[in-house]
Write an enzyme that holds these catalytic residues in place. Structure first.
Site, short mmCIF file in Angstrom:
data_model
loop_
_atom_site.label_atom_id
_atom_site.label_comp_id
_atom_site.label_asym_id
_atom_site.label_seq_id
_atom_site.Cartn_x
_atom_site.Cartn_y
_atom_site.Cartn_z
NE ARG A 199 -3.60 2.67 0.92
CZ ARG A 199 -4.62 2.96 1.70
NH1 ARG A 199 -5.13 2.04 2.49
NH2 ARG A 199 -5.15 4.16 1.68
CG ASP A 230 -10.71 1.88 6.79
OD1 ASP A 230 -9.60 2.42 6.89
OD2 ASP A 230 -11.49 2.08 5.83
NE ARG A 236 -8.02 2.94 -1.01
CZ ARG A 236 -8.96 3.66 -0.44
NH1 ARG A 236 -9.41 3.36 0.73
NH2 ARG A 236 -9.45 4.72 -1.01
CG ASP A 260 -8.48 1.14 3.21
OD1 ASP A 260 -7.60 1.69 3.89
OD2 ASP A 260 -9.68 1.48 3.26
#
Length: 165
Positions: free
Chosen positions: A86, A100, A95, A98
C-alpha cells in the site's frame, strides 16, 4: 502486563491487482499478528465511493479478538498495509489493500487526527455496514445506540454492494 482481549471489527478493501489475493493475504497476516479471527463476512463487490473514477472494490469485514490497544492495532494494520504494498497517494484513491478499524469493543476512541473509533462515517456507507451487519447484526454502535441491522435498514447510500463469494 497484557490488555484484556477486545473484539475489533475491521473492514478490508482492495481495488487494484488481484483483489481477492490481497484480501486473503491481509486476512492471514491479521490472524497471525493481530488476533484470532472470530468472524468473517463474504466478499462483496462495491462501486468506488468518494472518488468514483476508479475500479470497483472488493470489501469484507472481520471480527478479531485482539489484545492490542486501539493505537497498537492501528499501527499494526498500517504496517500490514505497507507490507502488502500500500502506498498512500490521495484520499479515497485506488489501493492494493485498505484495512479500517470500524469498532473496538464498545469503546469510543478519539486521538487527535490519528484515530477515531467508531469510524466516524461508517453509518453512511453501505459497503461498510452491509458486510459488518452480516457478521454482527445485533452489535450496537456505541455512539448511535443502534444495531448494525437498524443502521443498514436506514441507509440512504445507493451504491451497488453485492456478494461475490
Amino acid at each position: 502486563m497484557s490488555l484484556d482481549v477486545k473484539k475489533a471489527y475491521l473492514l478490508l478493501g482492495s481495488n487494484l491487482g488481484d483483489r481477492q489475493l490481497y484480501l486473503a493475504k491481509a486476512c492471514k497476516l491479521i490472524a497471525e499478528e493481530v488476533g484470532m479471527v472470530v468472524g468473517q463476512s463474504a466478499i462483496y463487490e462495491t462501486e468506488a465511493w468518494g472518488k468514483t473514477d476508479q475500479p470497483g472494490f472488493l470489501n469484507m469485514a472481520l471480527a478479531v479478538n485482539t489484545g492490542l490497544s486501539p493505537l497498537a492495532l492501528l499501527h499494526k494494520v498500517l504496517e500490514i498495509e505497507k507490507r502488502l504494498g500500500r502506498v498512500r497517494h490521495e484520499k479515497w484513491g485506488a489501493r492494493l489493500i485498505d484495512i479500517d478499524i470500524i469498532f473496538y469493543g464498545n469503546e469510543i476512541v478519539d486521538i487527535n487526527d490519528e484515530l477515531h473509533i467508531p469510524h466516524p462515517q461508517m453509518q453512511h456507507r453501505k459497503f461498510v455496514v452491509q458486510p459488518l451487519a452480516a457478521i454482527a447484526p445485533d452489535f450496537v454502535h456505541p455512539v448511535l445506540q443502534q444495531t448494525l441491522t437498524e443502521i443498514l435498514a436506514q441507509l440512504e447510500d445507493s451504491l451497488s454492494v453485492k456478494i461475490i463469494s
